[in-house]
Structures are given as structure tokens and as C-alpha cells.
Design a protein around this motif. Sequence first.
Motif, short mmCIF file in Angstrom:
data_model
loop_
_atom_site.label_atom_id
_atom_site.label_comp_id
_atom_site.label_asym_id
_atom_site.label_seq_id
_atom_site.Cartn_x
_atom_site.Cartn_y
_atom_site.Cartn_z
N TYR A 150 0.83 -1.21 0.00
CA TYR A 150 0.00 0.00 0.00
C TYR A 150 0.86 1.26 0.00
N ARG A 151 1.87 1.29 0.88
CA ARG A 151 2.76 2.45 0.96
C ARG A 151 3.54 2.63 -0.34
N SER A 152 3.96 1.53 -0.94
CA SER A 152 4.68 1.60 -2.21
C SER A 152 3.80 2.19 -3.30
N GLU A 153 2.55 1.74 -3.34
CA GLU A 153 1.62 2.22 -4.37
C GLU A 153 1.32 3.71 -4.21
N ILE A 154 1.20 4.18 -2.98
CA ILE A 154 0.98 5.62 -2.75
C ILE A 154 2.13 6.42 -3.36
N VAL A 155 3.35 6.01 -3.05
CA VAL A 155 4.53 6.73 -3.53
C VAL A 155 4.61 6.68 -5.06
N ILE A 156 4.33 5.53 -5.65
CA ILE A 156 4.39 5.39 -7.11
C ILE A 156 3.33 6.24 -7.79
N ARG A 157 2.13 6.30 -7.19
CA ARG A 157 1.06 7.11 -7.78
C ARG A 157 1.34 8.60 -7.63
N MET A 158 1.98 8.98 -6.53
CA MET A 158 2.36 10.38 -6.36
C MET A 158 3.45 10.76 -7.36
N GLU A 159 4.30 9.80 -7.68
CA GLU A 159 5.34 10.05 -8.68
C GLU A 159 4.72 10.44 -10.01
N GLU A 160 3.61 9.79 -10.38
CA GLU A 160 2.95 10.07 -11.64
C GLU A 160 2.49 11.52 -11.71
N GLU A 161 2.02 12.06 -10.59
CA GLU A 161 1.58 13.45 -10.56
C GLU A 161 2.75 14.40 -10.81
N VAL A 162 3.90 14.12 -10.19
CA VAL A 162 5.09 14.95 -10.41
C VAL A 162 5.54 14.84 -11.86
N LYS A 163 5.48 13.64 -12.43
CA LYS A 163 5.88 13.43 -13.82
C LYS A 163 5.03 14.26 -14.77
N ARG A 164 3.73 14.34 -14.48
CA ARG A 164 2.84 15.14 -15.34
C ARG A 164 3.24 16.61 -15.33
N ASN A 165 3.60 17.09 -14.15
CA ASN A 165 4.07 18.48 -14.06
C ASN A 165 5.37 18.68 -14.82
N ILE A 166 6.26 17.69 -14.75
CA ILE A 166 7.55 17.77 -15.45
C ILE A 166 7.33 17.84 -16.96
N ILE A 167 6.38 17.05 -17.46
CA ILE A 167 6.06 17.07 -18.89
C ILE A 167 5.60 18.46 -19.30
#
Length: 358
Positions: free
Chosen positions: A188-205
Motif C-alpha cells: 500500500y505504501r509503495s503504491e501511494i509513492v508510485i502514484r504520487m510520482e505520476e503526478e510529479v511526472k505530469r508536471n515535469i512534462i
Amino acid sequence: MLDESTLEIIKKIAPGTAIREGLENILRAKTGALIVIAETESISKIIDGGFEINQEYNPAKIYELAKMDGAIILNKDFKRILKANVELVPDYKIKTSETGTRHRSAERVAKQTDSLVICISQRRGVITLFKGDIRYVMDETDTVITRANQALEALEKYKTVLEYTISNLDEQEIDDMVTLDVVTNAIYRSEIVIRMEEEVKRNIIELGVEGNLIEIQLKQLMHGVELEEKKIIEDYMIYKNKNKEEKVENVLSTLKKLSLDELLSGEKVAKALGYKTTPNILDEIVSAKGYRILGKIPKMPISIIDNLIDAFYSLQGVCSATVTELDEVEGIGETRAKFINQTLRKLQEQYLIKSYKI
């Protein structure tokens, strides 16, 4: 949340691209613009007038052409300016939620032709993208940078919690006292971090070249997170007569479909791992196969780890094995057997000392 098709559109006009430079020039001049990205033949039925340009694109040219009232047509790869001062005449029956004339035309053209249409508001100084039914307003670069930094800061805090959770799992695995609840919580904790990463990636794009520093920070922060989650799944999933890698991918695919609430409850995660959802299933004691911990021993190829687990069935089996027993496993050898034995004993001692301190 932005879908992949929208992200691809944003990537094409992010800061650092030639088209974005031209758009920024138009914004600064406060002239407004309507730019259609399409081959002339595909939109011939909805354009009228204007004049042929058919020249290589550059930011200065598009800035000058935007001073005229009509739309500008660029080809699909943004490399040529095809026409300028064009009147757009899309089907007026197509519904639009826009109010301004320029934006209404942009939305209708996008819906009718599925072309990318870039609309720059003269009054508000805002870039709006239309394609099909997609409508996306691009924020100013400073706003996106602030949003990305805030998301990165939040991600860092959750990563700290994940590291504590993983450390707790390490300790319980060495003691052979892992409950399924601890395993599902780590996932669960891993999935939270991975999903939050996607949000940062969208901003980077959306930031393009302006997001390079944030991208470096994100890579450092996320190093090893996905691999750690995969190894946890390998250690605890139940599978028979199925390729291990295929099973791991199936579990990950199932996890991606679960909401955060479903992940938090644990039962759905346990089911994805192959456990029957019985009452108090999360209190069940489970044993790690050892892929994750053994993978942290230096110079341990996956083939050797597979041989160890095939021979001793679990991490505890490997920990309990003597040097002689380890040496008998295919591919180990006496030197490596001693190294494995010593490394695992040091780990056991380390966590024993830690438990006394607590």
C-alpha cells in the motif's frame, strides 16, 4: 488526472520547444492567436480565404502572422507554416461551452476534425488546447513549478514513511514473524509513492526543459521503489504452474486498478497476491521466500537466488543453512557460501541489537 493522449499533446508544446517559444512571443505581445495543427487537405472543408505560406516554421514568423485576425495552419509535425489569415467555418451545430468567438471556433474545429487547435486569449493571456473532446488550459510556468515542488515535497514525506515500513518488514522477515497485514501495508505504501510520482511526472512534462532539475530530484527519490515492491510481491504471492514474472505483472496490474481505500483495507491486496479472503486473513503469519533480502547481498545473480530458494524454500531456510549446505547448491561454491552465511548472520545480529535498543 490527465490521460496519456493529453500528456502527449502538452509535451509537444512544452517550454523548450520551438512552437512554445512562438506562443510565448504572442502572449507577451497580447495579440491573441488561433493555430490549427493539421494538413491542409484534412481541414479543407472548414477553411476559407487566407493565403499560402508553405515555409519552414520559426517563432518570429508565427509571431508576425498572429498579428492578423485569421487562423494560422501548421502541419502536424510543427515544422511548416502552411497558411495564414484563414477564416475557420466549422459546423455551427456542434455544441460548445466556450463564450468567446475565437474559443468557440477552436472547440468546434477540434471536435469536427480531431485536429489540435491552440487558442491564445488576447484579453486573458492564456493558452488553451483543444483536440477532439479534450480541452486543457495551460498554466503559467511559475505556477507549474510551484505545484511540482509541492508535490515533490509531499512525495518525499511519504517516501520516508515507506522506508520505515520497509525497515519494519525487514526486521520481521529476519525474525520470521511477518503477518500478511505488514506485507499488504508495505505494498500500500509503495503504491501511494508510485502514484504520487505520476503526478510529479505530469508536471515535469508540462514544464519541458524548465522541469529538468525537478526530474533529477524525482529520479533520486524514486530509485529502487518499484523494484522493492516487485520483490515484496515475489516473496509473498501464491502461484502454481505459472511463470513467476508473468504472475508478478498480473498482481501489479490488479493493484493499479485498486483505489487507495481498497489498497488500505488490505484484503483486496491479499486477494491479488493469491490468498483466500477469509476472516482475520491479515493476521496470518506468512514467510518470505527471500527474493528481496537475498537480492540485497552484493554480487548475487537472480539465478543463484532462484537456486537458493528452490533448495531451501524460504528466507528462513537460507538463514538456517550451514556453509556446507549452501555450498551444495548449484552455482554457489565455498567462497560465496561463506559470504552469504556471514552476511545473513550480520543482518540477524543487526536487528537483534535494534530490538534490544527499542
